[in-house]
Write an enzyme that holds these catalytic residues in place. Structure first.
Site, short mmCIF file in Angstrom:
data_model
loop_
_atom_site.label_atom_id
_atom_site.label_comp_id
_atom_site.label_asym_id
_atom_site.label_seq_id
_atom_site.Cartn_x
_atom_site.Cartn_y
_atom_site.Cartn_z
N GLU A 1 0.85 -1.18 0.00
CA GLU A 1 0.00 0.00 0.00
C GLU A 1 0.90 1.24 0.00
O GLU A 1 1.88 1.26 0.72
CB GLU A 1 -0.90 0.03 1.24
CG GLU A 1 -1.90 1.16 1.15
CD GLU A 1 -2.88 1.21 2.35
OE1 GLU A 1 -2.72 0.45 3.31
OE2 GLU A 1 -3.81 2.02 2.28
N ASN B 1 -2.38 -6.40 5.37
CA ASN B 1 -2.38 -7.43 4.31
C ASN B 1 -3.22 -8.64 4.72
O ASN B 1 -3.11 -9.13 5.84
CB ASN B 1 -0.96 -7.91 4.07
CG ASN B 1 0.02 -6.77 4.04
OD1 ASN B 1 -0.10 -5.88 3.21
ND2 ASN B 1 0.96 -6.76 4.97
N GLU C 1 -5.59 -3.06 12.67
CA GLU C 1 -5.29 -3.93 11.52
C GLU C 1 -6.27 -5.09 11.46
O GLU C 1 -6.70 -5.50 10.39
CB GLU C 1 -3.85 -4.44 11.57
CG GLU C 1 -2.77 -3.37 11.70
CD GLU C 1 -2.93 -2.19 10.74
OE1 GLU C 1 -3.41 -2.39 9.61
OE2 GLU C 1 -2.59 -1.05 11.13
N GLU D 1 -10.05 3.83 6.11
CA GLU D 1 -9.26 4.32 7.25
C GLU D 1 -10.11 5.05 8.29
O GLU D 1 -9.95 4.82 9.48
CB GLU D 1 -8.11 5.20 6.77
CG GLU D 1 -7.07 4.45 5.91
CD GLU D 1 -6.50 3.21 6.58
OE1 GLU D 1 -6.68 3.02 7.80
OE2 GLU D 1 -5.87 2.39 5.86
N1 0A1 Z 1 -3.16 0.86 5.81
C1 0A1 Z 1 -2.27 0.98 6.92
C2 0A1 Z 1 -1.34 2.12 6.88
C3 0A1 Z 1 -0.23 2.10 5.89
C4 0A1 Z 1 -0.29 2.92 4.81
C5 0A1 Z 1 0.76 3.03 3.92
C6 0A1 Z 1 1.86 2.26 4.16
O1 0A1 Z 1 2.95 2.37 3.36
C7 0A1 Z 1 3.02 3.42 2.50
C8 0A1 Z 1 1.93 1.41 5.24
C9 0A1 Z 1 0.86 1.33 6.09
C10 0A1 Z 1 -3.11 1.20 8.15
O2 0A1 Z 1 -3.99 2.04 8.14
O3 0A1 Z 1 -2.86 0.57 9.14
ZN ZN Z 2 -5.72 1.61 8.60
#
Ligand code: 0A1
Ligand code: ZN
Length: 879
Positions: free
Chosen positions: A129, A273, A306, A328
């Site tokens: 991501e 993931n 997560e 989010e």
């Molecule tokens: N989706 C994750 C946060 C996240 C976003 C970008 C990243 O790399 C660029 C890494 C993690 C979360 O909201 O926990």
């Molecule tokens: Zn998140």
């Protein structure tokens, strides 16, 4: 570093969104791992999207990868058959459905940006991501392309005994030349940003969870061997998260195993993931000797976050990155509720509102302001912001307030059922709530599209003869870079009315039934709107915006006596805190203009001392009630921020409280010293928090008795919470033992990177005249490295964002220092570099001398060759 070629600096617009021309039916990946030359062989089945008639080119994203071969339905493509750029390749003519085989080579060992496949402590891991997948192979790297993945990982067995990917393990075995393999399959279709792979020499801690329908889930936490004793709290937090999501939302985990891997080098907190979360080790590893109470809460919250993404994000994902808050905002809301349920609701709310006001409100008032659903971006990584995350969560919370908990909850379940397996938009979320509730939320949708923090001014009037109480609300919203004219928002304003005896009065809006409970949510929709309460027997004291029911700035001046009254009696614990903050804020801001050594009034000191003497209240809540508004928050209230003056006044006020309350502070400090074994229940956490608050304040006096207590606490502390507070007090002091103790701490904990981070941070945030040179000297410390994001944040980030008086030193030394570090980071890790630049972006808010120095540094940066990430921040800041 991605070079700044004009193409890569293009702005991407939401209104340009188009559905993908080709969809993916299945993906087979083979990773032949080697640190400097990993082969990635992908076999992808494509088919033309049914909504497309004409033949369109197939667009694949790919960056910084070496293409070794490309085959379409088994036939090798000639370079003349496709067009390749630095950002990807397109194939002009493809059949309606076909198999594409792509072979690439990548170099994980030299990947310092930590996107795509990289090495952390010698182990392979991925971060895809938002757009890291394209750094491994050519693929449609966009979240609305969802597919089932099968992944085979091959590596040398001795160095990488553990081979992981998403989903279920299908097969594993040996290969020739000391190599081995594992074959994984994820039964759930997913976008490639949720892909993950890990290979390394890792210890595995296991436990289980039985779902409410009786399925047995294997839970695994993988860490470096030396950390195997530090996973207990993370495992417990995972089990609590699973339980909570079943109880509150009826959501059961959907795979047979849930894996978490902790790595030391990670740009963010953690990554959801599918079935294989990858975490910054800061949010996994914890034990009382090395982690503070707030670290423990952080682990619980991020593990929850997560885990909750498994539904809100993974099962239902985002159509495009403009919709980031779909997953989010909703998931932050869910993790906030989880933490509130497990700990203290009021304290959690206070913490969350602090973040909002200290970080999100300033962002919303600055050059990077954007709506929760942005309309454009240059670099998507710059949009993982407090606006998308935390304001996004507030939008969810407001919808809960408007619909009521029960209807809202049904709405969320309906949304998840309706869109299971789809990539959708924030509009789809709101529509699902509308369907379930029968309510029209069209005006509410403006919250997603308009940036800026609304202001709500209140005017109240009591008519004793008619027993009527009127509240007139006027809302407005300042201009932001995206647009200047704003439409009125729909704002849920939760209020209560207090009687002179301290209790809540019954609430009856004209023409409506008496409301149940003591808090009523007013539904403010117009720019100006009046609410009339009937049968109000006495002139009430208004308790407005209870629980901070909307992310707005309230303009309502209440006499000091009323604030003091609410500080003691408001039945809404959040609003007791809010009243205390307001009272303090008024006095501190008023004191900025004179050099009085005692900025606080007798009324404030008296109320404060009464609060300190409260033996019934929870310790954590008391600590919050007693803490003065932060320097950052106070600065935000000034038309031109002067961090030096704010620091002096706030410190004088703390000194005043320490002097006036010395006896009681000492008493409460002593009573708080726990003789019991360390525990994490809220009573013990609260006790420690109050005790340590007392110590910090007392240490401003630096008298022999207090210093001795502090030295004792440092020496004999049985946990990191107590030890770190003592050390923090000593670090800001001029005591002769200072350096010896700092050295002692480093010697004791140098093997624990997360503790070394704390050691850097407490020095970077110390209250010292020499702070700029201190921080510069720490760059030379053998433990400092630019390669580890946590370390960079612990020193440079902590200094720039956590030491306002030091960083904003009037001669601009802090700004020059930061610029140098940003340029060094720009090459290695653009994401982290861009975040480090944010403090400078606020230059317009400061008094002229500082403001000019800050702008000069931005100009300086603009002259350099910048990554896309930094380019966007710097250029928007200078607009
Ligand atoms: N989706 C994750 C946060 C996240 C976003 C970008 C990243 O790399 C660029 C890494 C993690 C979360 O909201 O926990
Ligand atoms: Zn998140």
């Amino acid at each position: 570093m991605t070079p700044t070629n004009p193409q890569s600096l293009e702005t991407i617009y939401l209104h340009d969104y188009q559905t993908p021309a080709y969809l993916v039916e299945s993906v087979d990946l083979l990773f032949q791992l080697a640190p400097s030359a990993t082969r990635v062989i992908s076999q992808v089945r494509f088919c033309r999207n049914a909504d497309r008639k004409a033949v369109e080119p197939l667009q694949l994203d790919g960056e910084q990868v070496k293409l070794l071969s490309l085959k379409l339905d088994g036939v090798v493509l000639d370079p003349a058959d496709y067009r390749m750029t630095a950002e990807g390749l397109s194939i002009a003519e493809v059949p309606e459905s076909f198999l594409l085989e792509v072979e690439t080579e990548i170099d994980p060992a030299s990947n310092t940006a930590l996107e795509g496949l990289y090495l952390s402590s010698g182990n392979f891991c991925t971060q895809c991501e938002a757009q890291g997948f394209r750094k491994m192979t050519y693929y449609p790297d966009r979240p609305d392309v969802m597919a089932k993945f099968r992944v085979r990982v091959e590596a040398e067995r001795s160095a990488y005994p553990v081979l992981l990917s998403n989903g279920n393990l299908i097969e594993a075995g040996g290969l020739s030349a000391g190599r081995h393999f594992a074959q994984w399959e994820d039964p759930f279709p997913k976008p490639c940003y949720l892909f993950a792979l890990v290979a390394g020499n890792l210890a595995c801690i296991e436990d289980r969870f039985t779902t409410r329908s009786g399925r047995d889930i294997l839970l695994q936490i993988y860490v470096e061997q030396r950390n195997r004793e530090l996973c207990g709290h993370a495992m417990l937090s995972l089990q609590k998260s699973m339980q909570w999501d079943e109880e509150v939302y009826g959501l059961e985990y959907d795979l047979d195993r849930y894996m978490i891997v902790a790595v030391d080098d990670f740009n963010m907190g953690a990554m959801e993931n599918k079935g294989l979360n990858i975490f910054n080790s800061k949010y996994v590893l914890a034990r009382p000797e090395v982690a503070t109470d707030s670290d423990f809460l952080g682990v619980e919250a991020v593990i929850g976050h997560e885990y909750f993404h498994n539904y809100t994000g993974n099962r239902v994902t985002c159509r495009d990155w403009f919709q980031l808050s779909l997953k989010e905002g909703l998931t932050v809301f869910r993790d906030q509720e989880f933490s509130a349920d497990l700990n203290s609701t009021a304290v959690k709310r206070i913490d969350d509102v602090r973040i909002l006001r200290q970080s999100q409100f300033p962002e919303d008032a600055g050059p990077m302001a954007h709506p929760v659903r942005p309309a454009s971006y240059v670099e998507i990584n710059n949009f993982y912001t407090v606006t998308v995350y935390n304001k996004g969560a507030e939008l969810i919370r407001m919808q809960q307030a408007l619909l009521g908990r029960e209807v809202f909850n049904r709405g969320v379940r309906h949304y998840l059922r309706k869109h299971d397996g789809q990539a959708v938009t924030t509009d789809d979320f709101v529509a699902a709530l509308e369907e379930c509730s029968g309510r029209d939320l069209s005006q509410f949708r403006r919250w997603y599209a308009q940036a800026g923090t609304p202001r709500v001014a209140l005017e109240t009037r009591y008519d004793a003869a008619r027993k009527e109480y009127r509240i007139v609300c006027r809302q407005s919203c300042p201009a932001t870079p995206d647009r200047s004219a704003k439409e009125p928002f729909q704002i849920p304003l939760a209020i209560g009315l207090l009687g002179a005896a301290g209790g809540d009065l019954p609430l009856k809006l004209a023409g409506e039934e008496v409301s149940e409970g003591t808090t009523l949510v007013l539904d403010l929709q117009q720019a100006e709107q009046e609410f009339v309460f009937e049968g109000v027997a006495e002139e009430p004291i208004l308790s407005p915006l209870r629980g901070f029911s909307a992310p707005v700035i309230l303009e309502y001046s209440q006499p000091d006596e009323e604030l003091a009254f609410r500080m003691a009696h408001d039945s809404d614990a959040f609003n007791r805190w809010e009243a205390a903050q307001q009272l303090a804020q008024c006095e501190l801001l008023a004191a900025l203009d004179d050099s009085d050594a005692s900025p606080l009034s007798d009324l404030f000191v008296k109320s404060w001392t009464q609060t300190l003497g409260d033996r019934q209240a929870d310790g954590s809540l008391l600590t919050q009630l007693l803490t003065l508004p932060s320097e950052v928050y106070l600065g935000e209230q000034m038309s031109a921020i002067d961090p030096g003056r704010i620091h002096r006044v706030r410190k004088a006020a703390r000194h005043q409280l320490a002097t006036a309350g010395r006896k009681l502070l000492l008493e409460r400090y002593r009573a708080g010293r726990d003789t019991q074994a360390y525990g994490l229940d809220s009573r013990q956490v609260g006790k420690r928090s109050l005790k340590n608050f007392c110590l910090s304040l007392l240490m401003l006096l630096e008298d022999a008795e207090v210093v001795e207590l502090c030295l004792q606490q440092y020496e004999f502390a049985g946990n990191m919470t107590d030890r770190l507070v003592a050390l923090t007090c000593l670090t800001s002091s001029a005591l002769p033992q200072r350096q010896t103790i700092l050295d002692d701490f480093y010697q004791r904990w140098q093997q624990q990177p997360l503790v070394v981070d704390k050691w850097f941070t407490l020095q970077a945030t110390a209250d010292r005249d020499t702070i700029c040179t201190d921080v510069a000297a720490l760059l030379e410390h053998p433990a400092f490295t630019f390669d580890n994001p946590n370390r960079v944040r612990s020193l440079i980030g902590a200094f720039a964002a956590g030491n306002p008086a030091g960083f904003h030193q009037a001669d601009g030394a802090g700004y020059r220092f930061l610029t140098e570090q940003i340029l060094l980071l720009n090459q290695r890790n653009p994401q982290v570099a861009a975040r480090m630049a944010l403090p400078l972006s606020r230059w317009k808010r400061f008094e002229p001398v500082r403001s000019t120095f800050m702008r000069q540094q931005l100009e300086e940066l603009r002259q350099q060759e910048l990554s896309r990430d930094l380019f966007e921040i710097i250029s928007k800041s200078l607009k």
